[in-house]
Design a protein around this motif. Structure first.
Motif, PDB file in Angstrom:
ATOM      1  N   ARG A   6       4.031  -1.772   9.834  1.00  0.00           N
ATOM      2  CA  ARG A   6       3.823  -2.128   8.487  1.00  0.00           C
ATOM      3  C   ARG A   6       3.978  -3.651   8.035  1.00  0.00           C
ATOM      4  N   LYS A  10       2.229   3.948   9.386  1.00  0.00           N
ATOM      5  CA  LYS A  10       2.907   4.852   8.286  1.00  0.00           C
ATOM      6  C   LYS A  10       4.070   5.457   8.911  1.00  0.00           C
ATOM      7  N   ARG A  21       0.898  -1.376  -0.215  1.00  0.00           N
ATOM      8  CA  ARG A  21      -0.067  -0.199   0.187  1.00  0.00           C
ATOM      9  C   ARG A  21       0.846   1.323   0.014  1.00  0.00           C
ATOM     10  N   GLU A  22       1.624   1.371   0.851  1.00  0.00           N
ATOM     11  CA  GLU A  22       2.527   2.554   0.928  1.00  0.00           C
ATOM     12  C   GLU A  22       3.811   2.483   0.485  1.00  0.00           C
ATOM     13  N   ARG A  23       4.409   1.563   0.000  1.00  0.00           N
ATOM     14  CA  ARG A  23       5.697   1.189  -0.547  1.00  0.00           C
ATOM     15  C   ARG A  23       6.717   1.816   0.379  1.00  0.00           C
ATOM     16  N   ARG A  24       6.683   1.287   1.503  1.00  0.00           N
ATOM     17  CA  ARG A  24       7.512   1.674   2.577  1.00  0.00           C
ATOM     18  C   ARG A  24       8.190   0.193   3.082  1.00  0.00           C
TER      19      ARG A  24
END
Length: 542
Positions: A498, A492, A180-183
């Motif tokens: 995450r 986040k 989702r966040e590409r973290r």
């Protein structure tokens, strides 16, 4: 002794004996003796000392003979014993003390016992004379001397595909990101299965879960089933025909390879288990070499951690990470296809060609058609006694109408063998008393969400931290819901949150059984459940 040497020795004795008898020998006499014998002044003094320290025999003065030179011990027996003891107690230990520290102890011990102190190089020579294997084993353990020892034993001849398959785990040297966040969420784990005959990769699992019996089961499922549906879901157009049940698994001695789940599953499907000899990890070198080659290729990916911090240098793996777990699995699949088409140095041909030859000679291996039922046979084992309300496992209740025929005679039944998928504990599989079929049993409270075992354990620990000694099911699932809300808010900013969110997303989707009372349960290896009905968001209580 040759006559010439004998005559030479007699001449030396005639010159040296008178000098050795004198209390003090002047330099003039020494120089005259040196000139007469054609030797140096130093050699004359050496011969005088040898005559005095000798036994009175002519052979004490044989030219070229040393009374205590290189290769012979010059220390007294007391000092030799002390040095030997100090080396054994202070040097040959896992503490790995330096030579300087050991010599300091030798000096102290000699002075305490009023013995002559040996030179440092003498102690060093005693240490160098020790067996390298013995020194390495005492100071570094069995692994430290593996390269110094012969592998030993006869290498078994593997004559057909899937006759022996080696399985091992490793942490992948790359940081992956969430969908989702590409973290960044951390490094995943790889479990790989290698066919020894063809050196082909027959099974592969990439997961965020630490290696366990489930990882082995998933890898076996991937090895034993047709890979075409999985390749289509990845969107990869490659050939991966290596599939089938292995006849033998060759494993190391890790706990997940000796679990009851793996043992019973292999017995169920006729798979033999074999283990490496303890302390001989090089016996499983085939799968380790293939994994090592794969990790070298992984170092070319963005977000790699390399093999060690020194190799990584100032490369920021977290900042450069950009591959999701799904994309990494897709890349690894392409790498496997490339490997299968490359010439193997040991085989002299490609693994794919070797596999094709093996299949042509022995026939196509048996492929498992029902992957889900096959996996159940390798899930972790639990034993519980049946109650009027079903089963209670870790504060969670499970019930199905299929259990009613056994509830009435539960007092006469032994504890049931139950299997549970740690990735989703919303249902269990119960082996019927006759041992012929598994019954799928869901939560007794259908409104409870599907959770993983790690979420469940974390929630129980959190309740204990708050002073709750008696954990009930309602409080447990309320805590899980609160933790999920916190994780969603913090995902986040926190890598661990995450990662946990991604683990939940990658868990298998829950399936609800619809079997009616009296329906015939399937045999082991057959389909275990029907399509999942639509769940209600709210259930009215009466």
């Amino acid at each position: 002794m040759p006559d010439a040497l004998w005559d030479r020795t007699k001449k030396i004795s005639a010159v040296i004996a008178p000098l050795a008898a004198q209390t003090t020998v002047g330099r003039v006499a020494v120089d005259a003796a040196a000139l007469s014998l054609g030797i140096s002044r130093r050699q004359v003094y050496v011969l005088i000392r040898r005559h005095r320290d000798g036994t009175g025999l002519l052979t004490d003065l044989v030219p070229g003979r040393s009374s205590g030179g290189k290769g012979t011990a010059r220390l007294s027996s007391e000092v030799e014993d002390l040095v030997r003891e100090m080396v054994r107690k202070q040097f040959l230990t896992r503490q790995k003390r330096s030579l300087a520290a050991v010599y300091r102890d030798v000096v102290g011990a000699c002075r305490l016992r009023q013995l002559p102190v040996p030179a440092r190089n003498t102690v060093e020579q005693r240490i160098r004379a020790l067996s390298p294997v013995e020194v390495g084993r005492r100071r570094g353990g069995p692994e430290a001397v593996r390269s110094l020892q012969s592998a030993g034993g006869d290498v078994p001849v593997i004559g057909s595909v899937l006759e022996q398959v080696q399985i091992d785990h490793t942490v992948v040297d790359v940081i992956v990101v969430d969908e989702r966040e590409r973290r960044p969420i951390g490094r995943p784990y790889l479990t790989a299965a290698i066919d020894v005959f063809s050196r082909s990769l027959v099974g592969m699992v990439v997961t965020l879960e630490a290696p366990s019996a489930v990882s082995v089961g998933l890898c076996l499922v991937h090895a034993a089933t047709d890979k075409r549906p999985g390749l289509e879901s990845l969107g990869v157009d490659v050939q991966w025909p290596m599939s089938g049940k292995p006849r033998q698994l060759y494993l190391d001695n890790a706990s997940e390879f000796k679990s009851e789940a793996l043992r019973r599953g292999c017995e169920q499907h006729g798979i033999e288990l074999a283990y490496r000899p303890p302390g001989r990890s090089h016996y499983g070198g085939i799968v380790e070499r293939v994994i090592g080659t794969a990790m070298q290729q992984v170092h070319e990916l963005p977000g790699t951690t390399f093999s060690n911090p020194a190799e990584r240098g100032r490369y920021d793996s977290d900042r450069m990470a950009m591959l999701t777990l799904h994309e990494l699995e897709k890349w690894l699949t392409l790498a496997v296809a490339t490997y299968h088409g490359s010439i193997h140095s040991t085989l002299g041909q490609t693994p794919a060609g070797r596999w094709a030859e093996g299949v042509e000679n022995t026939g196509k291996p048996a492929v498992v058609s029902n992957a889900r039922a096959f996996l159940v046979d390798f899930l972790p084992v639990i034993r519980r006694t049946l109650t009027r309300t079903g089963f209670v496992i870790d504060h969670v209740h499970y019930f199905s109408n299929s259990l009613k025929p056994w509830i009435s005679r539960r007092s006469t039944l032994e504890p049931f063998l139950i299997r549970r998928d740690p990735r989703d504990i919303s249902r269990i599989w119960v082996l019927e008393p006759e041992g012929h079929a598994y019954i799928e049993v869901p939560y007794r409270t259908m409104a409870n969400p599907a959770v993983s075992l790690w979420e469940h354990k974390r929630a129980v620990a959190r309740l204990h931290e708050r002073g709750v000694t008696q954990v009930d099911e309602a409080a447990l699932f309320r805590m899980i819901e609160q933790m999920r809300q916190i994780a969603t808010t913090a995902s986040k900013t926190t890598k661990r949150m995450r990662r946990d969110a991604e683990r939940r997303a990658l868990a298998p989707q829950p399936m609800r059984p619809t079997r009616q009372l009296g329906a015939e349960p399937p045999a082991s290896g057959e389909e275990l459940s029907e399509p999942t009905p639509v769940r209600f968001d709210q259930i009215e209580q009466w």
